[in-house]
Motif scaffolding. Structure first.
Motif, PDB file in Angstrom:
ATOM      1  N   LEU A   1      50.502  38.695  24.248  1.00  0.00           N
ATOM      2  CA  LEU A   1      51.509  38.905  25.221  1.00  0.00           C
ATOM      3  C   LEU A   1      50.904  39.430  26.611  1.00  0.00           C
ATOM      4  O   LEU A   1      51.217  38.846  27.802  1.00  0.00           O
ATOM      5  N   ALA A   2      49.956  40.558  26.536  1.00  0.00           N
ATOM      6  CA  ALA A   2      49.490  40.964  27.919  1.00  0.00           C
ATOM      7  C   ALA A   2      48.565  39.681  28.288  1.00  0.00           C
ATOM      8  O   ALA A   2      48.559  39.597  29.817  1.00  0.00           O
ATOM      9  N   ASP A   3      47.833  38.952  27.837  1.00  0.00           N
ATOM     10  CA  ASP A   3      47.009  37.991  28.365  1.00  0.00           C
ATOM     11  C   ASP A   3      47.851  37.074  28.853  1.00  0.00           C
ATOM     12  O   ASP A   3      47.596  36.389  30.022  1.00  0.00           O
ATOM     13  N   GLN A   4      48.906  36.616  28.357  1.00  0.00           N
ATOM     14  CA  GLN A   4      50.056  35.535  29.053  1.00  0.00           C
ATOM     15  C   GLN A   4      50.742  36.173  30.231  1.00  0.00           C
ATOM     16  O   GLN A   4      50.874  35.309  31.110  1.00  0.00           O
ATOM     17  N   THR A   5      50.831  37.299  30.340  1.00  0.00           N
ATOM     18  CA  THR A   5      51.588  38.102  31.308  1.00  0.00           C
ATOM     19  C   THR A   5      50.328  37.997  32.509  1.00  0.00           C
ATOM     20  O   THR A   5      50.931  37.590  33.734  1.00  0.00           O
ATOM     21  N   ARG A   6      49.366  38.561  32.222  1.00  0.00           N
ATOM     22  CA  ARG A   6      48.457  38.439  33.513  1.00  0.00           C
ATOM     23  C   ARG A   6      48.009  36.800  33.889  1.00  0.00           C
ATOM     24  O   ARG A   6      47.701  36.728  35.128  1.00  0.00           O
ATOM     25  N   GLN A   7      47.923  35.968  33.016  1.00  0.00           N
ATOM     26  CA  GLN A   7      48.033  34.675  33.499  1.00  0.00           C
ATOM     27  C   GLN A   7      48.895  34.050  34.424  1.00  0.00           C
ATOM     28  O   GLN A   7      48.866  33.415  35.381  1.00  0.00           O
ATOM     29  N   ALA A   8      49.990  34.563  34.049  1.00  0.00           N
ATOM     30  CA  ALA A   8      51.213  34.356  34.732  1.00  0.00           C
ATOM     31  C   ALA A   8      51.366  34.894  36.153  1.00  0.00           C
ATOM     32  O   ALA A   8      51.692  34.065  37.088  1.00  0.00           O
ATOM     33  N   VAL A   9      50.704  36.208  36.309  1.00  0.00           N
ATOM     34  CA  VAL A   9      50.703  36.874  37.467  1.00  0.00           C
ATOM     35  C   VAL A   9      49.591  35.903  38.342  1.00  0.00           C
ATOM     36  O   VAL A   9      49.744  35.762  39.498  1.00  0.00           O
ATOM     37  N   ASP A  10      48.496  35.490  37.902  1.00  0.00           N
ATOM     38  CA  ASP A  10      47.626  34.945  38.345  1.00  0.00           C
ATOM     39  C   ASP A  10      47.978  33.577  39.027  1.00  0.00           C
ATOM     40  O   ASP A  10      47.846  33.112  40.119  1.00  0.00           O
ATOM     41  N   GLN A  11      48.547  32.831  38.053  1.00  0.00           N
ATOM     42  CA  GLN A  11      49.319  31.495  38.382  1.00  0.00           C
ATOM     43  C   GLN A  11      50.391  31.602  39.722  1.00  0.00           C
ATOM     44  O   GLN A  11      50.302  30.857  40.599  1.00  0.00           O
ATOM     45  N   LEU A  12      51.141  32.797  39.520  1.00  0.00           N
ATOM     46  CA  LEU A  12      51.959  32.932  40.723  1.00  0.00           C
ATOM     47  C   LEU A  12      51.090  33.290  41.856  1.00  0.00           C
ATOM     48  O   LEU A  12      51.845  32.895  42.940  1.00  0.00           O
TER      49      LEU A  12
ATOM     50  N   ALA B   1      51.784  45.052  43.038  1.00  0.00           N
ATOM     51  CA  ALA B   1      51.976  46.022  41.918  1.00  0.00           C
ATOM     52  C   ALA B   1      52.161  45.393  40.639  1.00  0.00           C
ATOM     53  O   ALA B   1      52.232  45.977  39.415  1.00  0.00           O
ATOM     54  N   LEU B   2      52.879  44.043  40.580  1.00  0.00           N
ATOM     55  CA  LEU B   2      52.983  43.305  39.207  1.00  0.00           C
ATOM     56  C   LEU B   2      51.624  43.226  38.727  1.00  0.00           C
ATOM     57  O   LEU B   2      51.265  43.289  37.441  1.00  0.00           O
ATOM     58  N   ARG B   3      50.393  42.892  39.230  1.00  0.00           N
ATOM     59  CA  ARG B   3      49.216  42.685  38.818  1.00  0.00           C
ATOM     60  C   ARG B   3      48.707  44.225  38.147  1.00  0.00           C
ATOM     61  O   ARG B   3      48.149  44.280  37.259  1.00  0.00           O
ATOM     62  N   LEU B   4      48.918  45.148  38.755  1.00  0.00           N
ATOM     63  CA  LEU B   4      48.476  46.327  38.348  1.00  0.00           C
ATOM     64  C   LEU B   4      49.156  46.925  36.912  1.00  0.00           C
ATOM     65  O   LEU B   4      48.662  47.305  36.190  1.00  0.00           O
ATOM     66  N   ASN B   5      50.513  46.740  37.129  1.00  0.00           N
ATOM     67  CA  ASN B   5      51.354  46.681  35.919  1.00  0.00           C
ATOM     68  C   ASN B   5      50.660  45.715  34.530  1.00  0.00           C
ATOM     69  O   ASN B   5      50.662  46.189  33.609  1.00  0.00           O
ATOM     70  N   ALA B   6      50.581  44.636  35.142  1.00  0.00           N
ATOM     71  CA  ALA B   6      49.868  43.857  33.981  1.00  0.00           C
ATOM     72  C   ALA B   6      48.583  44.160  33.426  1.00  0.00           C
ATOM     73  O   ALA B   6      48.244  44.113  32.190  1.00  0.00           O
ATOM     74  N   GLY B   7      47.851  44.712  34.155  1.00  0.00           N
ATOM     75  CA  GLY B   7      46.421  45.090  33.963  1.00  0.00           C
ATOM     76  C   GLY B   7      46.544  46.413  32.985  1.00  0.00           C
ATOM     77  O   GLY B   7      45.923  46.706  32.180  1.00  0.00           O
ATOM     78  N   ALA B   8      47.626  47.224  33.241  1.00  0.00           N
ATOM     79  CA  ALA B   8      48.123  48.465  32.321  1.00  0.00           C
ATOM     80  C   ALA B   8      48.530  48.111  30.891  1.00  0.00           C
ATOM     81  O   ALA B   8      48.824  48.994  30.089  1.00  0.00           O
ATOM     82  N   LEU B   9      48.667  46.684  30.611  1.00  0.00           N
ATOM     83  CA  LEU B   9      49.415  46.283  29.430  1.00  0.00           C
ATOM     84  C   LEU B   9      48.414  46.358  28.211  1.00  0.00           C
ATOM     85  O   LEU B   9      48.702  46.368  27.142  1.00  0.00           O
ATOM     86  N   GLY B  10      47.275  46.560  28.637  1.00  0.00           N
ATOM     87  CA  GLY B  10      46.121  46.645  27.538  1.00  0.00           C
ATOM     88  C   GLY B  10      45.627  45.109  27.238  1.00  0.00           C
ATOM     89  O   GLY B  10      45.687  44.361  27.725  1.00  0.00           O
TER      90      GLY B  10
ATOM     91  N   VAL C   1      53.463  26.917  26.706  1.00  0.00           N
ATOM     92  CA  VAL C   1      53.513  28.310  25.984  1.00  0.00           C
ATOM     93  C   VAL C   1      54.922  28.822  26.033  1.00  0.00           C
ATOM     94  O   VAL C   1      55.496  29.257  24.956  1.00  0.00           O
ATOM     95  N   LEU C   2      55.786  28.674  27.142  1.00  0.00           N
ATOM     96  CA  LEU C   2      56.978  28.909  27.157  1.00  0.00           C
ATOM     97  C   LEU C   2      57.829  28.161  26.124  1.00  0.00           C
ATOM     98  O   LEU C   2      58.993  28.505  25.483  1.00  0.00           O
ATOM     99  N   ALA C   3      57.566  26.951  25.920  1.00  0.00           N
ATOM    100  CA  ALA C   3      58.225  26.014  25.172  1.00  0.00           C
ATOM    101  C   ALA C   3      57.911  26.275  23.681  1.00  0.00           C
ATOM    102  O   ALA C   3      59.223  26.342  22.788  1.00  0.00           O
ATOM    103  N   GLU C   4      56.903  26.815  23.552  1.00  0.00           N
ATOM    104  CA  GLU C   4      56.715  27.303  21.948  1.00  0.00           C
ATOM    105  C   GLU C   4      57.194  28.664  21.824  1.00  0.00           C
ATOM    106  O   GLU C   4      58.012  28.567  20.547  1.00  0.00           O
ATOM    107  N   ASP C   5      57.522  29.466  22.794  1.00  0.00           N
ATOM    108  CA  ASP C   5      58.329  30.485  22.370  1.00  0.00           C
ATOM    109  C   ASP C   5      59.814  30.497  22.235  1.00  0.00           C
ATOM    110  O   ASP C   5      60.528  31.116  21.681  1.00  0.00           O
ATOM    111  N   GLU C   6      60.378  29.388  22.691  1.00  0.00           N
ATOM    112  CA  GLU C   6      61.654  28.969  22.654  1.00  0.00           C
ATOM    113  C   GLU C   6      61.877  28.078  21.798  1.00  0.00           C
ATOM    114  O   GLU C   6      63.150  27.427  21.635  1.00  0.00           O
ATOM    115  N   GLY C   7      61.014  27.403  21.062  1.00  0.00           N
ATOM    116  CA  GLY C   7      61.140  26.673  20.065  1.00  0.00           C
ATOM    117  C   GLY C   7      61.586  25.047  20.515  1.00  0.00           C
ATOM    118  O   GLY C   7      62.510  24.379  19.820  1.00  0.00           O
ATOM    119  N   ARG C   8      61.008  24.786  21.689  1.00  0.00           N
ATOM    120  CA  ARG C   8      61.498  23.405  22.034  1.00  0.00           C
ATOM    121  C   ARG C   8      60.346  22.327  21.797  1.00  0.00           C
ATOM    122  O   ARG C   8      59.126  22.395  22.212  1.00  0.00           O
TER     123      ARG C   8
END
Length: 449
Positions: free
Chosen positions: A253-264, A240-249, A299-306
């Motif tokens: 941010l959408a690419d990062q979400t799809r990569q996270a789903v693939d990794q998971l 279900a999460l993969r389908l939702n990520a595919g619908a993000l266009g 990627v997450l470190a850059e988003d949080e400024g770490r």
């Protein structure tokens, strides 16, 4: 235990042998002495008829010479008047006592004893027949008898010690094999079993060990299947999460979400394969694993400024741990950094190469860990997490013979150190030749208890 049994057998058998040998040796000596005195008395009595018939010296000399003691110069006849017939060994006081009491007795003399036998003559006169006994005659055959008895006793003691040693060796060998099998089971060899042998108690312990090992194997198998089933259930929400990520266009941010789903999804597949294949061994390049995981977390470190830094990963560093396990351990520690420190907190990962060990040091600039033992306790967490992260890392380090340490970092926060042993892994006590002893000479994975 084998030495104790041998010593006990030696002590008991020796005491029993001495309890019989000492009285028996004294009895043998007394028997030899009595035998010599009886023979001397018999020879002295042989002169009684001659003395009753005549006191003529020539006749008595011929009678003395006809006896065994007289022929060897060890018999003397003391007449009431005149010189004695023979050399004479007895003291005058002993001769007077023999004539006075009227019965034979033995008295000490130079180098031995004398038997004094009084003989009544006519007109109330008393003659005394003396037979000399050298000391060696009194102990004739005693030393040979003692030597025979000592040899028999030594043979009995040696035989009992040998029997005790064989029995002890059998019990010790069975106990050692049972202990080796228990150690092998503790080291993760779930196929090890014992062949119950030895005393009844050890046979019962062997059967109990086999039952325990079977139960442990069943429980672990059930646990692995449960973990695989639980992981497999994640596939439905992942789909279900993969389908939702595919619908993000499109978009970053959408690419990062799809990569996270693939990794998971890859992690879930890895968990399923790992729990269904227990006891796997492997190795990997720690530097490559660290670079890969830091690329993911950057990627997450850059988003949080770490601010972050990877040190020492420029060249390969082989460690005896599968890449998936090392990646899981690194992810658990980096996840703790992101989860338990404020955004903007810096962290650093250092790969250290030492002699026989490789260290991975993950430091942060957070508030640190105040209670290290409590943090390492499995399932213990005061910050809303499962409390399993550090325990997972610790078990991964200990599987290589290494360890996990918590210290204060130069950044001001906590520093978690993973030390992986890359040389010869030190075996637990008794493990050096456990496989040879536990399985040697037997089919399959069975060991004699």
């Amino acid at each position: 235990m084998r030495r104790v049994l041998v010593l006990v057998s030696l002590a008991v058998t020796s005491m029993v042998a001495l309890a019989f040998l000492i009285p028996l040796g004294l009895t043998v000596r007394e028997i030899a002495r009595d035998r010599a005195l009886a023979d001397a008395e018999r020879q002295a009595n042989a002169l009684g008829p001659a003395l009753a018939i005549t006191t003529d010296r020539a006749a008595l000399e011929r009678a003395v010479a006809s006896t065994q003691a007289g022929a060897t110069g060890r018999m003397t006849v003391h007449l009431p008047s005149g010189a004695p017939i023979g050399p004479g060994w007895a003291r005058p006081v002993d001769l007077d006592a023999a004539a006075r009491i009227g019965r034979s007795f033995a008295a000490p003399a130079d180098g031995g004893y004398v038997l004094l036998q009084p003989v009544a003559l006519d007109q109330g006169r008393i003659a005394v027949v003396e037979v000399y006994l050298p000391g060696k005659d009194l102990s004739q055959g005693v030393w040979a008898a003692w030597a025979v008895m000592a040899t028999v006793a030594a043979a009995l003691v040696a035989g009992s010690v040998l029997v005790a040693d064989r029995l002890g060796n059998r019990a010790v060998r069975s106990t050692r094999r049972l202990a080796d099998a228990a150690g092998a089971l503790g080291d993760g060899d779930l196929s090890i079993r014992v062949d119950p042998q030895g005393p009844p108690e050890l046979e019962e312990a062997g059967r109990a060990f086999n039952a325990m090992a079977d139960r442990v194997a069943l429980l672990l198998a059930a646990e692995r299947e449960m973990a695989a089933d639980l992981s497999h259930r994640l596939r439905t929400p992942l789909a279900a999460l993969r389908l939702n990520a595919g619908a993000l266009g499109s978009g970053e941010l959408a690419d990062q979400t799809r990569q996270a789903v693939d990794q998971l999804e890859r992690e879930v597949d890895l968990i399923i394969r790992t729990v269904r294949t227990p006891g796997g061994h492997g190795s990997c390049d720690a530097a490559e694993v660290l670079r890969g995981r830091l690329d993911f977390w950057s990627v997450l470190a850059e988003d949080e400024g770490r601010p972050w830094e990877l040190i020492g990963a420029e060249r390969p560093a082989a460690v005896p741990l599968p890449a998936a396990e090392l990646a899981a351990a690194v992810d658990a520690l980096l996840g703790n950094v992101f989860r338990h420190t404020p955004e903007g907190t810096a962290f650093a990962v250092t790969l250290h190469r030492g002699e026989g060990v490789t260290g991975i040091l993950i430091a942060d600039a957070g508030q640190g860990i105040t209670d290290s033992p409590a943090a390492l306790a499995r399932g213990n967490s005061g910050r809303g997490s499962t409390g399993l992260g550090l325990d997972i890392v610790r078990r991964a380090a200990e599987s290589t013979g290494g360890n996990l340490r918590i210290a204060r970092s130069v950044l001001g926060g906590a520093q978690v150190q993973i030390w992986l042993r890359i040389g010869h892994r030190p075996a637990p006590r008794g493990r050096a030749d456990r496989s040879d002893r536990a399985r040697g000479g037997r089919h399959g994975h069975r060991s004699g208890s």
